[in-house]
Design a protein around this motif. Structure first.
Motif, PDB file in Angstrom:
ATOM      1  N   LEU A  45     -41.320  -0.849   9.806  1.00  0.00           N
ATOM      2  CA  LEU A  45     -40.274  -0.887  10.126  1.00  0.00           C
ATOM      3  C   LEU A  45     -40.154  -1.333   8.384  1.00  0.00           C
ATOM      4  CD1 LEU A  45     -38.996  -4.027  12.665  1.00  0.00           C
ATOM      5  CD2 LEU A  45     -38.552  -1.585  12.413  1.00  0.00           C
ATOM      6  N   GLU A  46     -38.423  -0.723   7.898  1.00  0.00           N
ATOM      7  CA  GLU A  46     -38.361  -0.191   6.452  1.00  0.00           C
ATOM      8  C   GLU A  46     -37.125  -1.235   6.129  1.00  0.00           C
ATOM      9  OE1 GLU A  46     -37.248   3.599   5.163  1.00  0.00           O
ATOM     10  OE2 GLU A  46     -38.894   3.878   4.274  1.00  0.00           O
ATOM     11  N   LEU A  47     -36.526  -1.063   5.891  1.00  0.00           N
ATOM     12  CA  LEU A  47     -35.543  -2.329   5.340  1.00  0.00           C
ATOM     13  C   LEU A  47     -34.273  -0.482   4.192  1.00  0.00           C
ATOM     14  CD1 LEU A  47     -33.222  -4.168   5.084  1.00  0.00           C
ATOM     15  CD2 LEU A  47     -33.993  -4.857   2.967  1.00  0.00           C
ATOM     16  N   LYS A  48     -33.633  -0.328   5.035  1.00  0.00           N
ATOM     17  CA  LYS A  48     -32.625   1.202   4.592  1.00  0.00           C
ATOM     18  C   LYS A  48     -31.825   0.524   3.769  1.00  0.00           C
ATOM     19  CE  LYS A  48     -30.550   5.210   5.909  1.00  0.00           C
ATOM     20  NZ  LYS A  48     -30.296   6.111   7.484  1.00  0.00           N
ATOM     21  N   GLU A  49     -30.849  -0.324   4.120  1.00  0.00           N
ATOM     22  CA  GLU A  49     -30.066  -0.363   2.932  1.00  0.00           C
ATOM     23  C   GLU A  49     -29.788  -2.949   3.594  1.00  0.00           C
ATOM     24  OE1 GLU A  49     -26.530   1.724   1.568  1.00  0.00           O
ATOM     25  OE2 GLU A  49     -26.802   2.324   4.029  1.00  0.00           O
ATOM     26  N   ALA A  50     -29.391  -3.032   2.025  1.00  0.00           N
ATOM     27  CA  ALA A  50     -29.117  -5.082   2.229  1.00  0.00           C
ATOM     28  C   ALA A  50     -28.338  -4.539   0.963  1.00  0.00           C
ATOM     29  CB  ALA A  50     -30.257  -4.970   2.722  1.00  0.00           C
ATOM     30  N   TYR A  51     -26.914  -4.996   1.720  1.00  0.00           N
ATOM     31  CA  TYR A  51     -26.039  -5.312  -0.173  1.00  0.00           C
ATOM     32  C   TYR A  51     -24.621  -6.172   0.787  1.00  0.00           C
ATOM     33  CZ  TYR A  51     -23.047  -1.593   2.360  1.00  0.00           C
ATOM     34  OH  TYR A  51     -22.467  -0.484   3.401  1.00  0.00           O
ATOM     35  N   ALA A  52     -23.873  -6.713  -0.475  1.00  0.00           N
ATOM     36  CA  ALA A  52     -23.185  -7.878  -0.483  1.00  0.00           C
ATOM     37  C   ALA A  52     -22.283  -6.723  -1.002  1.00  0.00           C
ATOM     38  CB  ALA A  52     -22.946  -9.068  -0.815  1.00  0.00           C
ATOM     39  N   ASP A  53     -20.615  -7.733   0.163  1.00  0.00           N
ATOM     40  CA  ASP A  53     -19.594  -6.817  -0.450  1.00  0.00           C
ATOM     41  C   ASP A  53     -18.467  -7.592  -0.948  1.00  0.00           C
ATOM     42  OD1 ASP A  53     -19.332  -3.595  -0.968  1.00  0.00           O
ATOM     43  OD2 ASP A  53     -19.275  -3.532   1.677  1.00  0.00           O
ATOM     44  N   ILE A  54     -17.937  -7.512  -2.911  1.00  0.00           N
ATOM     45  CA  ILE A  54     -17.099  -8.669  -2.954  1.00  0.00           C
ATOM     46  C   ILE A  54     -15.677  -7.862  -3.849  1.00  0.00           C
ATOM     47  CG2 ILE A  54     -16.450 -10.072  -4.818  1.00  0.00           C
ATOM     48  CD1 ILE A  54     -20.070 -10.658  -5.490  1.00  0.00           C
ATOM     49  N   TYR A  55     -14.648  -7.860  -2.444  1.00  0.00           N
ATOM     50  CA  TYR A  55     -14.056  -7.440  -3.095  1.00  0.00           C
ATOM     51  C   TYR A  55     -13.290  -8.331  -3.621  1.00  0.00           C
ATOM     52  CZ  TYR A  55     -15.388  -4.590   1.228  1.00  0.00           C
ATOM     53  OH  TYR A  55     -16.077  -4.476   2.350  1.00  0.00           O
ATOM     54  N   GLY A  56     -12.020  -7.916  -4.336  1.00  0.00           N
ATOM     55  CA  GLY A  56     -11.175  -7.895  -6.066  1.00  0.00           C
ATOM     56  C   GLY A  56     -12.048  -9.105  -6.926  1.00  0.00           C
ATOM     57  N   PHE A  57     -13.046  -8.806  -7.029  1.00  0.00           N
ATOM     58  CA  PHE A  57     -13.801  -9.334  -7.958  1.00  0.00           C
ATOM     59  C   PHE A  57     -12.584  -9.124  -9.247  1.00  0.00           C
ATOM     60  CE2 PHE A  57     -17.453  -9.884 -11.439  1.00  0.00           C
ATOM     61  CZ  PHE A  57     -17.773 -10.782 -10.670  1.00  0.00           C
ATOM     62  N   LEU A  58     -12.543 -10.115  -9.926  1.00  0.00           N
ATOM     63  CA  LEU A  58     -11.866 -10.490 -10.972  1.00  0.00           C
ATOM     64  C   LEU A  58     -10.318  -9.645 -11.027  1.00  0.00           C
ATOM     65  CD1 LEU A  58     -14.787 -10.102 -13.770  1.00  0.00           C
ATOM     66  CD2 LEU A  58     -13.809 -12.042 -13.330  1.00  0.00           C
ATOM     67  N   ASP A  60      -7.391  -7.953  -8.433  1.00  0.00           N
ATOM     68  CA  ASP A  60      -7.379  -7.358  -7.096  1.00  0.00           C
ATOM     69  C   ASP A  60      -8.126  -6.322  -6.497  1.00  0.00           C
ATOM     70  OD1 ASP A  60      -5.419  -9.620  -6.884  1.00  0.00           O
ATOM     71  OD2 ASP A  60      -3.844  -8.604  -7.257  1.00  0.00           O
ATOM     72  N   ASP A  61      -7.912  -4.615  -8.013  1.00  0.00           N
ATOM     73  CA  ASP A  61      -8.733  -3.634  -7.003  1.00  0.00           C
ATOM     74  C   ASP A  61      -9.723  -3.218  -7.660  1.00  0.00           C
ATOM     75  OD1 ASP A  61      -5.680  -2.794  -6.271  1.00  0.00           O
ATOM     76  OD2 ASP A  61      -4.728  -3.015  -8.517  1.00  0.00           O
ATOM     77  N   LEU A  62     -10.420  -4.448  -8.261  1.00  0.00           N
ATOM     78  CA  LEU A  62     -12.147  -3.943  -7.901  1.00  0.00           C
ATOM     79  C   LEU A  62     -13.005  -4.361  -7.086  1.00  0.00           C
ATOM     80  CD1 LEU A  62     -13.489  -3.402 -10.707  1.00  0.00           C
ATOM     81  CD2 LEU A  62     -13.963  -6.122 -11.654  1.00  0.00           C
ATOM     82  N   ASP A  63     -13.888  -3.715  -7.031  1.00  0.00           N
ATOM     83  CA  ASP A  63     -14.855  -4.505  -5.579  1.00  0.00           C
ATOM     84  C   ASP A  63     -16.276  -4.127  -5.913  1.00  0.00           C
ATOM     85  OD1 ASP A  63     -12.926  -4.920  -3.815  1.00  0.00           O
ATOM     86  OD2 ASP A  63     -12.663  -2.619  -3.147  1.00  0.00           O
ATOM     87  N   LEU A  64     -17.197  -5.054  -6.220  1.00  0.00           N
ATOM     88  CA  LEU A  64     -18.237  -4.935  -6.118  1.00  0.00           C
ATOM     89  C   LEU A  64     -19.560  -4.863  -5.503  1.00  0.00           C
ATOM     90  CD1 LEU A  64     -19.309  -7.579  -8.670  1.00  0.00           C
ATOM     91  CD2 LEU A  64     -18.248  -5.768  -9.202  1.00  0.00           C
ATOM     92  N   ARG A  65     -20.276  -4.108  -4.755  1.00  0.00           N
ATOM     93  CA  ARG A  65     -21.382  -3.868  -4.405  1.00  0.00           C
ATOM     94  C   ARG A  65     -22.633  -4.290  -4.899  1.00  0.00           C
ATOM     95  NH1 ARG A  65     -21.504   0.862   0.473  1.00  0.00           N
ATOM     96  NH2 ARG A  65     -19.713  -0.235   0.729  1.00  0.00           N
ATOM     97  N   ILE A  66     -23.420  -4.787  -4.268  1.00  0.00           N
ATOM     98  CA  ILE A  66     -24.531  -5.609  -4.779  1.00  0.00           C
ATOM     99  C   ILE A  66     -25.977  -5.760  -3.623  1.00  0.00           C
ATOM    100  CG2 ILE A  66     -26.121  -7.235  -6.246  1.00  0.00           C
ATOM    101  CD1 ILE A  66     -23.111  -8.513  -6.798  1.00  0.00           C
ATOM    102  N   GLY A  67     -26.747  -4.387  -4.720  1.00  0.00           N
ATOM    103  CA  GLY A  67     -28.074  -4.769  -3.612  1.00  0.00           C
ATOM    104  C   GLY A  67     -28.913  -3.673  -3.163  1.00  0.00           C
TER     105      GLY A  67
END
Length: 232
Positions: A45-58, A60-67
């Motif tokens: 079993l392989e972890l293909k993707e695992a991330y978190a999205d943070i919308y409106g970081f600092l 309103d139009d800036l989004d972050l994806r970490i992982g």
């Protein structure tokens, strides 16, 4: 697959991949007696993707994806010269063009019709190659022309130094849509995903008509400026 959105500004996603390796790895009776049966039916079993999205970081139009995420740029179906942040996964050549997820940070600023991406990958991840039983079919075996035959062959791959300042990669992209045409301009600083030969040592033995070969490979550092467009 696991996915959820605890709030309007937070989203998470994870995906597991079930992998089988085709040929049983049996070399002794003990391999047939293993309770895990992993030698008879090789899988993982392989972890293909695992991330978190943070919308409106600092902003309103800036989004972050970490992982761990697959970052695919470009408009071609399989091979994209401008898509270098996620390495290729050639383990299954029936899924040619597949990408591996990388641990990274991606910031996206959107102001219609423009979008700006900035990505940082702290640790370089190389592309994978087909298993040995398939590689010889695809790329041919190792051999020499002439009277000599290879007796011993070895290779040494030199990875980037284990420092963030040396092993990290980064990329940026600006994209837009004009009259139903998708346009983008990108920049990447990092490493080629496949190792290239730097030098080879050959030690012939004339008495036996054989030669020992040793190769040294590395991942060259590159800067890539790319442009893509598609439309109808």
């Amino acid at each position: 697959m696991f996915e959820g959105a605890p709030s309007e500004k937070l989203h998470y996603y994870a995906e597991l991949r079930f992998r089988t390796f085709g040929f049983p790895g049996i070399s002794s009776l003990s391999d047939l007696q293993r309770k895990e049966k992993d030698r008879v039916f090789p899988y993982s079993l392989e972890l293909k993707e695992a991330y978190a999205d943070i919308y409106g970081f600092l902003l309103d139009d800036l989004d972050l994806r970490i992982g761990k995420q697959i970052i695919a740029w470009g408009t071609a179906d399989k091979i994209n010269p401008t898509s270098n942040l996620s390495p290729y996964d050639l383990e299954d050549f029936f899924d040619f063009g597949a990408k591996l997820g990388v641990n990274s940070l991606r910031a996206t600023y959107t102001k219609d019709p423009w979008s700006f991406d900035l990505c940082f990958v702290p640790v370089f991840t190389p592309s994978t190659m087909p298993p040995p039983e398939y590689a010889d079919v695809l790329f041919g075996g190792t051999g020499l022309s002439g009277d000599y035959q290879i007796r011993n062959f070895s290779d040494t791959i030199m990875m980037p130094e284990n420092k963030i300042t040396e092993a990290s990669e980064a990329g940026s992209r600006v994209s837009t849509n004009i009259y139903n045409w998708d346009l983008s301009l990108s920049y990447f600083h990092g490493y080629i995903g496949f190792p290239l030969a730097e030098k080879a040592e050959m030690i012939p033995d004339s008495s036996s008509g054989t030669v020992d070969v040793r190769t040294f490979l590395s991942y060259p550092e590159v800067d890539v400026i790319g442009a893509d467009f598609s439309g109808s």
